[in-house]
Design a protein around this motif. Structure first.
Motif, PDB file in Angstrom:
ATOM      1  N   ALA A 449       0.838  -1.205   0.000  1.00  0.00           N
ATOM      2  CA  ALA A 449       0.000   0.000   0.000  1.00  0.00           C
ATOM      3  C   ALA A 449       0.873   1.254   0.000  1.00  0.00           C
ATOM      4  O   ALA A 449       0.582   2.234  -0.708  1.00  0.00           O
ATOM      5  CB  ALA A 449      -0.926  -0.014   1.212  1.00  0.00           C
ATOM      6  N   ASP A 450       1.936   1.220   0.785  1.00  0.00           N
ATOM      7  CA  ASP A 450       2.859   2.359   0.835  1.00  0.00           C
ATOM      8  C   ASP A 450       3.511   2.583  -0.520  1.00  0.00           C
ATOM      9  O   ASP A 450       3.686   3.731  -0.967  1.00  0.00           O
ATOM     10  CB  ASP A 450       3.912   2.102   1.908  1.00  0.00           C
ATOM     11  N   ARG A 451       3.858   1.498  -1.179  1.00  0.00           N
ATOM     12  CA  ARG A 451       4.501   1.614  -2.487  1.00  0.00           C
ATOM     13  C   ARG A 451       3.527   2.170  -3.524  1.00  0.00           C
ATOM     14  O   ARG A 451       3.903   2.994  -4.364  1.00  0.00           O
ATOM     15  CB  ARG A 451       5.027   0.256  -2.910  1.00  0.00           C
ATOM     16  N   LEU A 452       2.273   1.709  -3.473  1.00  0.00           N
ATOM     17  CA  LEU A 452       1.254   2.251  -4.389  1.00  0.00           C
ATOM     18  C   LEU A 452       1.090   3.747  -4.179  1.00  0.00           C
ATOM     19  O   LEU A 452       1.067   4.527  -5.142  1.00  0.00           O
ATOM     20  CB  LEU A 452      -0.085   1.562  -4.150  1.00  0.00           C
ATOM     21  N   ALA A 453       0.937   4.132  -2.915  1.00  0.00           N
ATOM     22  CA  ALA A 453       0.746   5.551  -2.622  1.00  0.00           C
ATOM     23  C   ALA A 453       1.925   6.382  -3.118  1.00  0.00           C
ATOM     24  O   ALA A 453       1.751   7.516  -3.582  1.00  0.00           O
ATOM     25  CB  ALA A 453       0.551   5.748  -1.121  1.00  0.00           C
ATOM     26  N   GLY A 454       3.127   5.804  -3.040  1.00  0.00           N
ATOM     27  CA  GLY A 454       4.312   6.516  -3.502  1.00  0.00           C
ATOM     28  C   GLY A 454       4.352   6.738  -4.997  1.00  0.00           C
ATOM     29  O   GLY A 454       5.114   7.570  -5.492  1.00  0.00           O
ATOM     30  N   LEU A 455       3.531   6.005  -5.739  1.00  0.00           N
ATOM     31  CA  LEU A 455       3.477   6.158  -7.191  1.00  0.00           C
ATOM     32  C   LEU A 455       2.450   7.206  -7.624  1.00  0.00           C
ATOM     33  O   LEU A 455       2.337   7.496  -8.815  1.00  0.00           O
ATOM     34  CB  LEU A 455       3.136   4.814  -7.850  1.00  0.00           C
ATOM     35  N   SER A 659      -5.229  -9.357   0.560  1.00  0.00           N
ATOM     36  CA  SER A 659      -4.571 -10.499   1.198  1.00  0.00           C
ATOM     37  C   SER A 659      -3.065 -10.412   0.973  1.00  0.00           C
ATOM     38  O   SER A 659      -2.591  -9.745   0.044  1.00  0.00           O
ATOM     39  CB  SER A 659      -5.107 -11.809   0.622  1.00  0.00           C
ATOM     40  N   PRO A 660      -2.283 -11.120   1.778  1.00  0.00           N
ATOM     41  CA  PRO A 660      -0.839 -11.145   1.538  1.00  0.00           C
ATOM     42  C   PRO A 660      -0.477 -11.689   0.165  1.00  0.00           C
ATOM     43  O   PRO A 660       0.548 -11.297  -0.404  1.00  0.00           O
ATOM     44  CB  PRO A 660      -0.310 -12.049   2.654  1.00  0.00           C
ATOM     45  N   VAL A 661      -1.309 -12.589  -0.366  1.00  0.00           N
ATOM     46  CA  VAL A 661      -1.031 -13.140  -1.697  1.00  0.00           C
ATOM     47  C   VAL A 661      -1.207 -12.059  -2.750  1.00  0.00           C
ATOM     48  O   VAL A 661      -0.380 -11.908  -3.661  1.00  0.00           O
ATOM     49  CB  VAL A 661      -1.938 -14.346  -1.998  1.00  0.00           C
ATOM     50  N   ALA A 662      -2.290 -11.289  -2.631  1.00  0.00           N
ATOM     51  CA  ALA A 662      -2.500 -10.187  -3.568  1.00  0.00           C
ATOM     52  C   ALA A 662      -1.351  -9.185  -3.486  1.00  0.00           C
ATOM     53  O   ALA A 662      -0.846  -8.714  -4.517  1.00  0.00           O
ATOM     54  CB  ALA A 662      -3.832  -9.495  -3.266  1.00  0.00           C
ATOM     55  N   ALA A 663      -0.922  -8.882  -2.262  1.00  0.00           N
ATOM     56  CA  ALA A 663       0.178  -7.932  -2.102  1.00  0.00           C
ATOM     57  C   ALA A 663       1.464  -8.471  -2.722  1.00  0.00           C
ATOM     58  O   ALA A 663       2.230  -7.720  -3.346  1.00  0.00           O
ATOM     59  CB  ALA A 663       0.393  -7.634  -0.617  1.00  0.00           C
ATOM     60  N   ALA A 664       1.700  -9.779  -2.571  1.00  0.00           N
ATOM     61  CA  ALA A 664       2.902 -10.375  -3.159  1.00  0.00           C
ATOM     62  C   ALA A 664       2.857 -10.312  -4.677  1.00  0.00           C
ATOM     63  O   ALA A 664       3.851  -9.966  -5.336  1.00  0.00           O
ATOM     64  CB  ALA A 664       3.042 -11.827  -2.698  1.00  0.00           C
ATOM     65  N   ALA A 665       1.697 -10.638  -5.255  1.00  0.00           N
ATOM     66  CA  ALA A 665       1.560 -10.570  -6.712  1.00  0.00           C
ATOM     67  C   ALA A 665       1.700  -9.135  -7.198  1.00  0.00           C
ATOM     68  O   ALA A 665       2.410  -8.853  -8.176  1.00  0.00           O
ATOM     69  CB  ALA A 665       0.209 -11.149  -7.140  1.00  0.00           C
ATOM     70  N   GLY A 666       1.037  -8.204  -6.516  1.00  0.00           N
ATOM     71  CA  GLY A 666       1.098  -6.804  -6.927  1.00  0.00           C
ATOM     72  C   GLY A 666       2.492  -6.226  -6.815  1.00  0.00           C
ATOM     73  O   GLY A 666       2.941  -5.465  -7.683  1.00  0.00           O
ATOM     74  N   THR A 667       3.190  -6.583  -5.748  1.00  0.00           N
ATOM     75  CA  THR A 667       4.566  -6.116  -5.577  1.00  0.00           C
ATOM     76  C   THR A 667       5.459  -6.648  -6.691  1.00  0.00           C
ATOM     77  O   THR A 667       6.295  -5.918  -7.242  1.00  0.00           O
ATOM     78  CB  THR A 667       5.107  -6.555  -4.209  1.00  0.00           C
ATOM     79  N   ALA A 668       5.267  -7.919  -7.035  1.00  0.00           N
ATOM     80  CA  ALA A 668       6.077  -8.508  -8.105  1.00  0.00           C
ATOM     81  C   ALA A 668       5.814  -7.805  -9.433  1.00  0.00           C
ATOM     82  O   ALA A 668       6.748  -7.585 -10.219  1.00  0.00           O
ATOM     83  CB  ALA A 668       5.780 -10.002  -8.229  1.00  0.00           C
ATOM     84  N   VAL A 669       4.562  -7.446  -9.703  1.00  0.00           N
ATOM     85  CA  VAL A 669       4.246  -6.725 -10.941  1.00  0.00           C
ATOM     86  C   VAL A 669       4.992  -5.394 -10.975  1.00  0.00           C
ATOM     87  O   VAL A 669       5.610  -5.034 -11.990  1.00  0.00           O
ATOM     88  CB  VAL A 669       2.726  -6.507 -11.075  1.00  0.00           C
ATOM     89  N   LEU A 670       4.950  -4.662  -9.868  1.00  0.00           N
ATOM     90  CA  LEU A 670       5.663  -3.385  -9.829  1.00  0.00           C
ATOM     91  C   LEU A 670       7.164  -3.587 -10.007  1.00  0.00           C
ATOM     92  O   LEU A 670       7.829  -2.797 -10.692  1.00  0.00           O
ATOM     93  CB  LEU A 670       5.388  -2.666  -8.501  1.00  0.00           C
TER      94      LEU A 670
END
Length: 772
Positions: A449-455, A659-670
């Motif tokens: 979430a912090d990384r998204l906000a930073g974008l 979920s942590p899984v969604a966050a892991a997938a989203g982080t990997a995409v970024l």
């Protein structure tokens, strides 16, 4: 060539053994004569580490655990008869793997004091690695969770070793499983009660497996992932913390790696269940083709036969190290006899089902269509006159059930490419660790979430996670209603914002007059966006929409724009348009929402977001489709002020969202978008695509436009657009159509699309325009 021994299966088999086609010298030569004191001296002299040595078991080398003040290490003293660069290849493979996947549970290599990965002592090669402490897993009664972790670790190792090569990998080595038929002469050493079954395995392997293996691409494989080469966490015995001994490193098809691991996990168990657990975990991270999975039962049987042959030879030719060499003979024999009574095709079918490759993977096109008609709702229509029957996808390519490749220039969900291994690995790894909701504190979720906000620009800084773009826009509407006390929504004329009850109403592309609600109104769509004075015209259009709402007893709560205007025909945001909308929203006390569900995350180019084409900042930004590269996730981002105001009046929670899984997938995409420069690629390749389409000079093309790699080709009418879309499909390129009359070709490939792929798209488009 069939080996002569396979034809002689009576009690008189023993006799003259044909010459072997591979080198057994390293197995016939005694292991290095090195004791504990010498090992400690070697470690000090060559590595500058002073410690005590304790012997470790091994087949042909001599290994010692070194305990020193600076830590614990493993010293390997190589057999002098081995390939001269064997330990060099092993050390290089470990370095390569850890460079690619740093968190693999591998013991890193320690260089000598002179800076070499391999040392030398009295003609013997030396290798020193870190020692990873842990517990040896059981041979039998292995927990299913540990088998799955074996499969996952093997998959990650397979990915890490891809691209590695070394001369030592290509030696004529008896433990290379693909060369099992070369061990046929060793049948002489197998006790006669077991000869026939082992010979049958060799014959079957030579006739059925070898031709199939020859068609598979090769890579470096560890080749011996068994319980002796694994340690688990004593506090969590279902988690592997160490993987050792690259002594059987070779070159071969990747499926051999997971098959060998499966063989050792099948001891004392239902071998089919064991194989399914290992292979399905591997497949989740490193997808296997159907043909590879079909070979697994035969390869497992082959490993059992290979082990029996090698053990029998060892007993017959030497008295040294017999206990180690024969430790799993009976377990191998039990597994082989169990497999004999099971049809290999049925075994493969069960493994495929565990991998999610159902029997439908081989269903005929007609049967697949018939089943779909019986079970899926009729509103779920198929694309193209000739529907596509898909099997797998990778990068920009989709593979149909007949193995034909189709270039996907249509789907914008696989943002960084179909089945991107980094995203798959991140999601699968998190699935193994933890899946829960946002009512618990999980670092990966808040960090994402912090990384998204930073974008996003200030004051956009607070995130709600949801599961789809429809939910994101639905929540944005709920926030707007809660804060303004109104319920009116203004969209563009042919917009699409989702499929919930509320978002369908704010999606005029989808709804009919029957389901139109009084709180929805529209401004111009393609007509407005084509107007050079769109920004100046917008306030009056918004006033008209507000008047329409007022006539129905409604007031505006929000105005929402899809920032690439996909359903209106795909447009760059006209200069000043959002600024005009921003001012109007402020004047009317309503909110401005930027729908980035289709255009966000770099598809528009280096500005990253569609709305960033204008200096105005929306009150709310909604995100979706590409966030998880196929994992269902979306988000709503707004200011702290709006978030706090909503929280004071209402509540929102979603079980699966964030979920942590969604966050892991989203982080990997970024991570992939950044590391592979995909936003810049979208900008450059998108510009090239538009230039090349214009260069075709087709009289059918009215306009070519769109931001980044979201490209529109406007044609005269729906009929020509439909004909062209289907013409492209016949030529192996998938695109779609959009626009108020369906007259606009929509081209939006994954961001990994390159110039070569663009040339394929443009050539198919040119040929499709020529169709009569």
């Amino acid at each position: 060539m069939t080996h002569p021994n396979l034809l002689i299966l009576d009690d008189n088999l023993a006799g003259t053994v044909p010459s072997l086609s591979m080198d057994f010298g390293v197995f016939d030569n005694p292991r290095p004569r090195v004791d504990e004191a010498t090992a400690a001296t070697i470690t000090l002299d060559h590595y500058g580490i002073s410690g005590t040595a304790k012997p470790y078991p091994g087949e042909r080398d001599r290994s010692f655990k070194i305990t020193a003040r600076s830590g614990e290490f493993m010293l390997k003293v190589g057999n002098i008869a081995d390939h001269p660069k064997a330990l060099e290849g092993q050390a290089a493979a470990i370095e390569w793997a850890l460079a690619n996947v740093p968190d693999l549970p591998l013991a890193s290599v320690i260089s000598t004091t002179s800076g070499n990965l391999v040392g030398r002592h009295a003609g013997h090669a030396l290798q020193l690695t870190r020692f990873i402490d842990g517990t040896r897993p059981p041979d039998t009664k292995t927990p299913p969770a540990l088998r799955r972790d074996v499969g996952a670790v093997v998959a990650r190792l397979s990915q890490a070793l891809r691209g590695f090569d070394h001369p030592a990998l290509h030696r004529a080595f008896p433990w290379t499983l693909g060369r099992l038929p070369d061990l046929a002469p060793l049948l002489e050493y197998v006790v006669k009660e077991r000869r026939r079954l082992v010979a049958d395995v060799i014959r079957h392997f030579e006739q059925r497996v070898v031709p199939a293996l020859d068609r598979l691409p090769g890579q470096a494989i560890h080749g011996d992932i068994n319980p002796d080469n694994i340690v688990v966490d004593p506090a969590d015995p279902e988690r592997i913390v160490g993987l050792f001994d690259f002594g059987d490193l070779s070159w071969g098809p990747r499926v051999i790696e997971v098959a060998i691991a499966s063989a050792y996990q099948s001891f004392g168990a239902d071998p089919v269940a064991a194989m399914s657990q290992v292979v399905s975990a591997f497949h989740l991270i490193e997808p296997l083709q159907s043909g590879e999975i079909e070979l697994v039962p035969d390869l497992v049987a082959a490993r059992c036969a290979q082990s029996l042959l090698m053990s029998a030879r060892h007993v017959a030719t030497t008295s040294e190290n017999v206990e180690y060499a024969t430790g799993d003979v009976e377990l191998m024999w039990e597994t082989l006899t169990r497999l004999e009574g099971i049809d290999a095709h049925e075994v493969a079918s069960r493994i495929k089902a565990a991998c999610g490759l159902s029997r439908g993977d081989h269903r005929s096109f007609e049967d697949a269509v018939a089943l779909r008609k019986r079970r899926l709702a009729p509103s779920l229509y198929l694309s193209y006159d000739q529907p596509v029957h898909l099997s797998t996808g990778k990068g920009v390519w989709l593979i149909d059930s007949d193995g034909r490749r189709l270039l996907d220039a249509y789907n914008n969900v696989p943002h960084v490419g179909h089945s991107h291994p980094q995203v798959v690995l991140a999601a699968a790894g998190q699935l193994r660790r933890l899946v829960t909701n946002t009512r618990y504190l999980v670092d990966g979720v808040v960090e994402y979430a912090d990384r998204l906000a930073g974008l996003l620009p200030d004051p956009l800084s607070v995130v709600w996670f949801v599961n789809s773009g429809s939910e994101a826009n639905d929540l944005a509407y709920r926030i707007a209603r809660t804060l303004t006390g109104n319920r009116g929504v203004i969209t563009t004329a042919n917009a699409y914002h989702g499929s919930t009850a509320a978002t369908t109403t704010m999606s005029p592309e989808e709804h009919s007059a029957v389901d139109h609600e009084p709180w929805a109104a529209q401004v111009g769509g393609s007509d407005l966006l084509k107007d050079r004075a769109a920004a100046e015209r917008l306030p009056s259009e918004l006033d008209k929409a507000r008047n329409q709402l007022a006539a129905r007893g409604e007031k505006p709560a929000m105005t929402i724009f899809d920032t690439v205007f996909s359903s209106d025909g795909i447009f760059e945001i006209p200069s000043g348009l959002l600024s005009a909308a921003r001012k109007w929203a402020d004047d009317t006390g309503s909110l401005l929402v930027a729908d980035e569900v289709q255009g966000g995350f770099g598809r528009v180019g280096t500005r990253f977001w569609g709305f960033a084409a204008d200096p105005a900042i929306p009150d709310i930004v909604t995100l979706g489709k590409p966030m998880g590269n196929g994992y269902p996730m979306a988000a709503v981002v707004t200011s702290r002020e709006i978030a706090d105001a909503f929280a004071s009046k209402s509540h929102f929670f979603s079980t699966f969202a964030g979920s942590p899984v969604a966050a892991a997938a989203g982080t990997a995409v970024l991570d992939v978008v950044r590391s592979e420069g995909l936003a810049a690629n979208a900008e450059a390749v998108g510009t090239y695509l538009k230039k090349e389409i214009r260069a075709l000079g087709s009289p059918a093309v009215i306009d070519v436009r769109g931001p980044g790699l979201f490209v529109a080709v406007e044609l005269p009418d729906f009929a020509l657009a439909t004909k062209t879309v289907n013409g492209m499909r016949r030529r192996g390129v998938l695109i779609g159509s959009t626009g108020p009359k369906g007259e606009v070709l929509k081209i939006r490939p994954p961001l990994v699309c390159n110039y070569h792929h663009i040339d394929i798209i443009v050539e198919a488009l040119h040929e499709s325009f020529q169709d009569p």
